[in-house]
Design a protein around this motif. Structure first.
Motif, short mmCIF file in Angstrom:
data_model
loop_
_atom_site.label_atom_id
_atom_site.label_comp_id
_atom_site.label_asym_id
_atom_site.label_seq_id
_atom_site.Cartn_x
_atom_site.Cartn_y
_atom_site.Cartn_z
N ASP A 186 21.59 -1.00 9.13
CA ASP A 186 20.67 -2.08 8.78
C ASP A 186 21.36 -3.36 8.33
OD1 ASP A 186 18.98 0.60 7.95
OD2 ASP A 186 17.71 -1.02 8.69
N THR A 187 22.60 -3.23 7.89
CA THR A 187 23.30 -4.38 7.33
C THR A 187 24.53 -4.71 8.16
OG1 THR A 187 22.55 -3.68 5.13
CG2 THR A 187 24.26 -5.36 5.21
N TYR A 196 27.82 -7.77 8.70
CA TYR A 196 28.63 -8.72 7.95
C TYR A 196 29.59 -9.46 8.89
CZ TYR A 196 27.59 -4.99 4.51
OH TYR A 196 26.97 -4.04 3.73
N SER A 223 26.36 -11.92 5.02
CA SER A 223 25.82 -10.58 5.06
C SER A 223 24.36 -10.68 5.48
CB SER A 223 25.93 -9.94 3.67
OG SER A 223 25.16 -8.77 3.59
N TYR A 224 23.96 -9.84 6.44
CA TYR A 224 22.58 -9.82 6.92
C TYR A 224 22.03 -8.41 6.73
CZ TYR A 224 21.77 -14.27 9.26
OH TYR A 224 21.54 -15.58 9.53
N ASN A 225 20.80 -8.33 6.27
CA ASN A 225 20.15 -7.05 6.15
C ASN A 225 18.87 -7.08 6.97
OD1 ASN A 225 19.59 -4.43 5.36
ND2 ASN A 225 18.55 -5.05 3.49
N ASN A 226 18.84 -6.29 8.02
CA ASN A 226 17.68 -6.22 8.89
C ASN A 226 17.22 -7.61 9.33
OD1 ASN A 226 15.80 -4.87 10.37
ND2 ASN A 226 14.48 -4.36 8.65
N LYS A 242 18.41 -6.24 14.44
CA LYS A 242 19.32 -5.67 13.44
C LYS A 242 20.58 -5.07 14.05
CE LYS A 242 17.78 -0.94 12.65
NZ LYS A 242 17.33 -0.01 11.62
N SER A 279 29.43 -3.35 9.88
CA SER A 279 28.07 -2.91 9.58
C SER A 279 28.13 -1.75 8.59
CB SER A 279 27.33 -2.49 10.85
OG SER A 279 27.87 -1.30 11.38
N SER A 323 28.50 1.23 0.35
CA SER A 323 28.79 0.04 1.17
C SER A 323 29.96 0.27 2.10
CB SER A 323 29.08 -1.16 0.25
OG SER A 323 27.94 -1.51 -0.47
N ASN A 333 24.88 -1.57 0.51
CA ASN A 333 24.81 -2.65 1.50
C ASN A 333 25.23 -4.00 0.93
OD1 ASN A 333 22.00 -0.83 2.09
ND2 ASN A 333 23.60 -0.96 3.63
#
Lengths: 113, 114
Positions: free
Chosen positions: A30-31, A33, A48-51, A71, A93, A100, B99
């Motif tokens: 889902d995440t 970078y 950083s992106y989440n969904n 995603k 990811s 993490s 995350n």
């Protein structure tokens, strides 16, 4: 089976040009970078992106614009390239959860002349 | 500002010898990550240490975590040439959050010589 892939692997361009780097992950994470690794091997988070949503932007110049169409994809567009942008850019990811641990792509070596 | 410091930054060691790489960090995180990077390659996850006192071993490498001292060590036993690489430790940018990006140390460039 490539988990995190990036294209291109190498990118040589002149100052002032605009270029894009693409990243795709097939891990179902889902995440995603973007990290930058400079000539001294120092790794630093950029985005950083989440969904598909931007979560973190670590004081990156606004010439850098990430885009996440879904995603599984996170692309990086760079406008008006400068000499100091020369580096290796890694996409990564991580799965949804409390850890993490990140899975890195092969990197894109960008050289600005 | 969150800091992650590794030492040494460069390490040349003979085959068969033992050595330890140290990683100090300034956050309150209970988790720490070790990665390996071969020249011109990507980063490969080696260990994820999840709590105080955690110890993990894989072959000739053993990693440990002391969250009270904010210290992790990567111990190399009887080094072989194949271990030559750059080793990075990293912690969560947002302590104990999932995350979250990682903050990396500067890396330890290990060279194992005959």
């Amino acid at each position: 089976d490539t988990a995190v892939s990036q294209t291109p692997k190498y990118l040589v361009t002149q100052m002032g040009n605009d270029k894009s780097i693409k990243c795709e992950q097939n891990l179902g994470h889902d995440t995603m970078y973007w990290y930058k690794q400079d000539s001294k091997k120092f790794l630093k988070i950029m985005f950083s992106y989440n969904n598909k949503e931007l979560i973190i932007n670590e004081t990156v110049p606004n010439r850098f614009s990430p885009k996440s169409p879904d995603k599984a994809h996170l692309n990086l567009h760079i406008n008006s390239l400068e000499l100091g942008d020369s580096a290796v850019y890694f996409c990564a990811s991580s799965p949804l959860g409390t850890l993490s641990e990140q899975y890195f792509g092969p990197g894109t070596r960008l050289t600005v002349t | 500002e969150l800091k992650v410091e590794q030492n040494p930054l460069f390490l040349s060691m003979q085959e068969g010898k033992n050595y330890t790489i140290y990683c100090n960090y300034s956050t309150t995180s209970d988790r720490l990550y070790w990665y390996r990077q071969d020249p011109g390659k990507s980063l490969e996850s080696l260990f994820v240490l999840l709590s105080n006192g955690a110890v993990k071993q894989e072959g000739r490498l053993m990693a440990s975590l002391d969250t009270k001292a904010r210290l992790s060590t990567l111990h190399i036993t009887a080094a072989v040439h194949d271990l030559s690489a750059t080793y990075f430790c990293a912690v969560d940018l947002r302590p104990n959050s999932g995350n979250t990006p990682l903050v990396f140390g500067k890396g330890t460039r290990l060279s194992v010589i005959a």
